[in-house]
Design a protein around this motif. Structure first.
Motif, PDB file in Angstrom:
ATOM      1  N   ARG A  66      47.757  84.937  12.129  1.00  0.00           N
ATOM      2  CA  ARG A  66      46.963  84.714  13.337  1.00  0.00           C
ATOM      3  C   ARG A  66      45.470  84.620  13.039  1.00  0.00           C
ATOM      4  O   ARG A  66      44.801  83.648  13.392  1.00  0.00           O
ATOM      5  CB  ARG A  66      47.231  85.852  14.334  1.00  0.00           C
ATOM      6  CG  ARG A  66      46.443  85.730  15.619  1.00  0.00           C
ATOM      7  CD  ARG A  66      46.795  86.831  16.615  1.00  0.00           C
ATOM      8  NE  ARG A  66      45.925  86.693  17.771  1.00  0.00           N
ATOM      9  CZ  ARG A  66      44.682  87.183  17.833  1.00  0.00           C
ATOM     10  NH1 ARG A  66      44.198  87.856  16.805  1.00  0.00           N
ATOM     11  NH2 ARG A  66      43.935  86.988  18.901  1.00  0.00           N
ATOM     12  N   ARG A  67      44.953  85.620  12.353  1.00  0.00           N
ATOM     13  CA  ARG A  67      43.523  85.682  12.108  1.00  0.00           C
ATOM     14  C   ARG A  67      43.064  84.507  11.224  1.00  0.00           C
ATOM     15  O   ARG A  67      42.050  83.862  11.511  1.00  0.00           O
ATOM     16  CB  ARG A  67      43.196  87.008  11.420  1.00  0.00           C
ATOM     17  CG  ARG A  67      41.737  87.282  11.255  1.00  0.00           C
ATOM     18  CD  ARG A  67      41.553  88.592  10.502  1.00  0.00           C
ATOM     19  NE  ARG A  67      42.012  89.717  11.299  1.00  0.00           N
ATOM     20  CZ  ARG A  67      41.205  90.728  11.668  1.00  0.00           C
ATOM     21  NH1 ARG A  67      39.943  90.730  11.298  1.00  0.00           N
ATOM     22  NH2 ARG A  67      41.671  91.720  12.374  1.00  0.00           N
TER      23      ARG A  67
ATOM     24  N   PRO B 100      39.021  77.599  15.331  1.00  0.00           N
ATOM     25  CA  PRO B 100      38.438  78.513  16.326  1.00  0.00           C
ATOM     26  C   PRO B 100      38.548  77.984  17.749  1.00  0.00           C
ATOM     27  O   PRO B 100      38.494  78.761  18.704  1.00  0.00           O
ATOM     28  CB  PRO B 100      36.981  78.638  15.880  1.00  0.00           C
ATOM     29  CG  PRO B 100      36.720  77.488  14.968  1.00  0.00           C
ATOM     30  CD  PRO B 100      38.026  77.110  14.365  1.00  0.00           C
ATOM     31  N   GLU B 101      38.726  76.666  17.903  1.00  0.00           N
ATOM     32  CA  GLU B 101      38.737  76.099  19.251  1.00  0.00           C
ATOM     33  C   GLU B 101      40.091  76.193  19.935  1.00  0.00           C
ATOM     34  O   GLU B 101      40.224  75.819  21.094  1.00  0.00           O
ATOM     35  CB  GLU B 101      38.278  74.637  19.203  1.00  0.00           C
ATOM     36  CG  GLU B 101      39.182  73.676  18.430  1.00  0.00           C
ATOM     37  CD  GLU B 101      38.801  73.534  16.968  1.00  0.00           C
ATOM     38  OE1 GLU B 101      38.894  74.554  16.243  1.00  0.00           O
ATOM     39  OE2 GLU B 101      38.440  72.405  16.546  1.00  0.00           O
ATOM     40  N   ILE B 102      41.113  76.693  19.224  1.00  0.00           N
ATOM     41  CA  ILE B 102      42.450  76.663  19.814  1.00  0.00           C
ATOM     42  C   ILE B 102      42.562  77.689  20.948  1.00  0.00           C
ATOM     43  O   ILE B 102      42.039  78.798  20.867  1.00  0.00           O
ATOM     44  CB  ILE B 102      43.529  76.882  18.723  1.00  0.00           C
ATOM     45  CG1 ILE B 102      44.863  76.315  19.189  1.00  0.00           C
ATOM     46  CG2 ILE B 102      43.657  78.345  18.355  1.00  0.00           C
ATOM     47  CD1 ILE B 102      45.856  76.153  18.053  1.00  0.00           C
ATOM     48  N   GLU B 103      43.246  77.274  22.036  1.00  0.00           N
ATOM     49  CA  GLU B 103      43.455  78.171  23.175  1.00  0.00           C
ATOM     50  C   GLU B 103      44.534  79.184  22.833  1.00  0.00           C
ATOM     51  O   GLU B 103      45.487  78.866  22.112  1.00  0.00           O
ATOM     52  CB  GLU B 103      43.930  77.371  24.401  1.00  0.00           C
ATOM     53  CG  GLU B 103      42.998  76.284  24.858  1.00  0.00           C
ATOM     54  CD  GLU B 103      41.825  76.847  25.669  1.00  0.00           C
ATOM     55  OE1 GLU B 103      41.919  78.022  26.117  1.00  0.00           O
ATOM     56  OE2 GLU B 103      40.826  76.122  25.837  1.00  0.00           O
TER      57      GLU B 103
ATOM     58  N   LEU C 103      44.136  61.662  19.054  1.00  0.00           N
ATOM     59  CA  LEU C 103      45.327  61.322  19.824  1.00  0.00           C
ATOM     60  C   LEU C 103      45.560  62.295  20.969  1.00  0.00           C
ATOM     61  O   LEU C 103      46.372  62.030  21.854  1.00  0.00           O
ATOM     62  CB  LEU C 103      46.562  61.346  18.913  1.00  0.00           C
ATOM     63  CG  LEU C 103      46.556  60.366  17.739  1.00  0.00           C
ATOM     64  CD1 LEU C 103      47.633  60.757  16.727  1.00  0.00           C
ATOM     65  CD2 LEU C 103      46.809  58.949  18.256  1.00  0.00           C
ATOM     66  N   THR C 104      44.895  63.438  20.931  1.00  0.00           N
ATOM     67  CA  THR C 104      45.286  64.536  21.819  1.00  0.00           C
ATOM     68  C   THR C 104      44.156  65.106  22.661  1.00  0.00           C
ATOM     69  O   THR C 104      44.424  65.870  23.593  1.00  0.00           O
ATOM     70  CB  THR C 104      45.825  65.714  20.976  1.00  0.00           C
ATOM     71  OG1 THR C 104      44.772  66.109  20.080  1.00  0.00           O
ATOM     72  CG2 THR C 104      47.049  65.333  20.192  1.00  0.00           C
ATOM     73  N   GLN C 105      42.912  64.797  22.309  1.00  0.00           N
ATOM     74  CA  GLN C 105      41.774  65.434  22.996  1.00  0.00           C
ATOM     75  C   GLN C 105      41.967  66.956  23.050  1.00  0.00           C
ATOM     76  O   GLN C 105      41.690  67.598  24.068  1.00  0.00           O
ATOM     77  CB  GLN C 105      41.578  64.860  24.403  1.00  0.00           C
ATOM     78  CG  GLN C 105      41.000  63.443  24.408  1.00  0.00           C
ATOM     79  CD  GLN C 105      42.071  62.402  24.105  1.00  0.00           C
ATOM     80  OE1 GLN C 105      43.146  62.456  24.668  1.00  0.00           O
ATOM     81  NE2 GLN C 105      41.782  61.487  23.198  1.00  0.00           N
ATOM     82  N   GLY C 106      42.478  67.507  21.956  1.00  0.00           N
ATOM     83  CA  GLY C 106      42.577  68.957  21.865  1.00  0.00           C
ATOM     84  C   GLY C 106      43.884  69.543  22.363  1.00  0.00           C
ATOM     85  O   GLY C 106      44.080  70.754  22.287  1.00  0.00           O
TER      86      GLY C 106
ATOM     87  N   TYR D 215      44.986  69.234  11.940  1.00  0.00           N
ATOM     88  CA  TYR D 215      44.451  69.346  13.305  1.00  0.00           C
ATOM     89  C   TYR D 215      43.479  68.202  13.593  1.00  0.00           C
ATOM     90  O   TYR D 215      43.584  67.510  14.615  1.00  0.00           O
ATOM     91  CB  TYR D 215      43.757  70.703  13.440  1.00  0.00           C
ATOM     92  CG  TYR D 215      43.401  71.100  14.847  1.00  0.00           C
ATOM     93  CD1 TYR D 215      44.279  71.850  15.630  1.00  0.00           C
ATOM     94  CD2 TYR D 215      42.170  70.747  15.399  1.00  0.00           C
ATOM     95  CE1 TYR D 215      43.938  72.241  16.925  1.00  0.00           C
ATOM     96  CE2 TYR D 215      41.835  71.131  16.691  1.00  0.00           C
ATOM     97  CZ  TYR D 215      42.716  71.871  17.448  1.00  0.00           C
ATOM     98  OH  TYR D 215      42.387  72.250  18.729  1.00  0.00           O
ATOM     99  N   ASP D 216      42.552  67.988  12.659  1.00  0.00           N
ATOM    100  CA  ASP D 216      41.543  66.936  12.861  1.00  0.00           C
ATOM    101  C   ASP D 216      42.174  65.549  12.960  1.00  0.00           C
ATOM    102  O   ASP D 216      41.700  64.686  13.694  1.00  0.00           O
ATOM    103  CB  ASP D 216      40.524  66.958  11.714  1.00  0.00           C
ATOM    104  CG  ASP D 216      39.606  68.171  11.797  1.00  0.00           C
ATOM    105  OD1 ASP D 216      39.538  68.792  12.884  1.00  0.00           O
ATOM    106  OD2 ASP D 216      38.971  68.509  10.781  1.00  0.00           O
ATOM    107  N   ARG D 217      43.256  65.367  12.200  1.00  0.00           N
ATOM    108  CA  ARG D 217      43.937  64.075  12.217  1.00  0.00           C
ATOM    109  C   ARG D 217      44.579  63.807  13.579  1.00  0.00           C
ATOM    110  O   ARG D 217      44.728  62.654  13.993  1.00  0.00           O
ATOM    111  CB  ARG D 217      45.004  64.097  11.119  1.00  0.00           C
ATOM    112  CG  ARG D 217      45.422  62.776  10.598  1.00  0.00           C
ATOM    113  CD  ARG D 217      46.015  62.896   9.198  1.00  0.00           C
ATOM    114  NE  ARG D 217      46.954  63.975   9.053  1.00  0.00           N
ATOM    115  CZ  ARG D 217      46.883  64.914   8.108  1.00  0.00           C
ATOM    116  NH1 ARG D 217      45.924  64.906   7.200  1.00  0.00           N
ATOM    117  NH2 ARG D 217      47.779  65.864   8.048  1.00  0.00           N
TER     118      ARG D 217
END
Lengths: 379, 379
Positions: A78-79, A86-89, A64-67, A58-60
């Motif tokens: 899921r959990r 934690p920041e994923i929509e 490129l994606t701004q999230g 994700y960090d990599r």
């Protein structure tokens, strides 16, 4: 307006169409008992970096994606995935009620993204690979995005460090002329895991790269190839995607997902697209490891000074005397090793593996025997 | 009255003077982490027989003693020993507040028994040896009792199966003429663990046996040699023994025991007695093992059919693929072994040992390192 500034703006707008996709599946059977159904490979820090593999993936992709990153994983994870990201929509976390192989997972991401914006260029990168340095990876993905914008499904080829028989290969063709992608080449074909003699020939020719399963492509082009090769799968995915941002999402997915065919993205899209001349490649100059077994974990973790024994695990209490190899400690137990070489020990609360680096690939067999014997509580 | 009947009655009365003594000490460091301070070797069933070593030792002495058996052990093992030997009388359970080596342990037993009846012939047999068949052991002890009645400290010599450098030896002299003990011989000397060349010579000569630390002797004679060689120890033991069957027992023992010198019975009694011509030997025709390390456990436990892997432990869940060696499982964990030979694995709830049969003797070193590092919770 000068050509240079126009080109810069075009480049920005191409890169702005990019959306990351992280398929997070597979139990990593060859890393049992560390990796298992309830805690697969991508949820572990296998490199001693302090990050789990999915977090590092994700960090990599962030610069490129701004999230703009979608994760496709099993509902049972899921959990654990939310704890890592934690920041994923909610709308970017796609949960599979059961595993349906990579074509369904990546295809559903493509279908959902296509409904949001048909102009999206997706980039799919597995959650359980180790890549360094991140900057070289990002450079390659930027070239891949520019190439994809020209109408290609773009894979990133890993420069082989040895004639491996454990990976599939990508056969590159002529260089392409793409603005912003000076290293882009056509792809002639994907080839399956070769014999040793064939692998030797691949390395000598200089035209073959390892296939790491990375794909950057316009979602519209991905779906077009999926429709041509797997119309039933394509139709089902479109129906689920149509309900995705509605209250019917769960109900529709529950009805359709179990009926979808299981097929790898390689067969459903990549190979036929290559045959149609729609695939390009960017050579990846970064180092790459799929952490396929415990020998890989040994390679990826630095040993303590003056020690041939690599110890992983917070709070590991390992005492060794003339021992070499790898210890993965997932407990607080004292582990004493005496006079044993190239050993692989994985100590978890309910299961212990003892093998050697040489036999690290055979861990899968042990897991199969455990499953056959009904000892599934530790799988 | 015929001579024959008189002899039979004499024999009965000699055997009736016998009292067994079982020193149950030592932590069996080379069997860590199975054997440890809180659960020493003698409290384990190391042969898969269904009996702990101390229970088997007790049962082996029963036909000779009709229950006249004294156990000397650490106060911390009181509960565990009583669980193994529920029939033992309180006055026959001698508890040491701290370890004081074998001369104090065996000497105190001799002193207590001497106060009860100066005519007692004691037989001291360590709690952690494996002997079979019991009948041959009992035959040897009967001969030893008859020989002891003639005024000897009698040891039982183990017929060597190989020129071991890990045991002390007994050098036998001329045959003795003792009624009821046709195989009795004089003992010239006890010798310490030899070099390999010396051990080879011992075996060739035919006059040397392994010293298993078994002693059968009139308590009066034991105490006489102890008084001569270790007067301070002797005096302290007599004082404790004098209070043993009185309400002052605990108070006196608590005052004197910590002041006693630590010395092995070999130096305090056996060697000087041999030099004085007071030691005899009965050759033991039984098989004997002191279960000194995990390799011994491997020898003493039968492997499953078609398997080179010996698994010990109730409820062990071991899955192996091309593995040989020994697994001791003291947990319910699944243990998977792949492609590893002559391995020794001992799995306990708080400590794991992985070594090889070849290095089994070095386990002691690991324990010493753990002690030095302060990790005494698992010792």
């Amino acid at each position: 307006m000068s050509t240079e500034r126009a080109s810069a703006r075009t480049s920005d707008s191409v890169l702005g169409r990019f959306h990351g996709v992280i398929p997070a599946g597979g139990t990593g059977t060859r890393l049992w008992p560390l990796s298992r159904a309830a805690a697969p490979k991508f949820l572990h820090d296998l490199t001693g970096s302090g990050s789990t593999l999915i977090r590092a993936t994700y960090d990599r992709l962030l610069p490129l994606t701004q999230g703009r990153i979608m994760v496709v994983t099993g509902v049972v994870h899921r959990r654990a995935v939310l704890a890592q990201l934690p920041e994923i929509e909610d709308t970017d976390l796609v949960l599979e009620s059961e595993p349906k192989d990579s074509a369904a997972a990546i295809g559903l991401a493509a279908a959902i993204l296509h409904r949001r914006d048909p102009g999206i260029i997706m980039g799919s990168f597995a959650a359980d690979q180790v890549i360094a340095p991140a900057e070289l990876f990002q450079d390659a993905v930027r070239e891949a995005i520019h190439t994809a914008a020209e109408g290609y499904i773009v894979t990133i080829g890993i420069e082989p460090t040895h004639p491996s028989t454990g990976f599939g290969y990508i056969r590159a063709g002529d260089p392409l002329t793409v603005a912003g992608a000076p290293t882009a080449r056509a792809v002639i074909e994907f080839v399956e895991k070769p014999s040793q003699a064939v692998a030797d020939g691949y390395i000598d020719s200089g035209n073959y790269s390892w296939n790491a399963g990375m794909f950057v492509a316009p979602v519209e082009l991905m779906l077009r190839h999926l429709a041509a090769n797997e119309p039933e799968l394509h139709a089902g995915l479109l129906e689920i995607a149509a309900s995705w941002d509605t209250p019917q999402r769960v109900q529709v997915a529950r009805r359709i997902w179990p009926t979808l065919p299981k097929i790898a993205i390689d067969y459903a899209v990549a190979e036929p697209a290559a045959a149609a001349g729609d695939v390009a490649m960017i050579p990846g100059g970064f180092s790459w490891d799929d952490v396929g077994d415990f020998a890989a974990i040994g390679r990826l973790n630095p040993a303590e000074e003056n020690s041939e024994l690599k110890v992983m695990g917070e709070g590991a209490r390992v005492f060794s005397e003339n021992a070499s190899g790898i210890v993965v400690s997932d407990t607080k137990r004292v582990i004493a090793l005496i006079g044993i070489d190239d050993v692989v020990i994985v100590d978890t609360p309910d299961a212990l593996l003892v093998t050697t680096k040489e036999h690290a690939q055979e861990v899968k067999k042990a897991v199969e025997r455990l499953r056959a014997s009904g000892d599934t509580d530790v799988l």
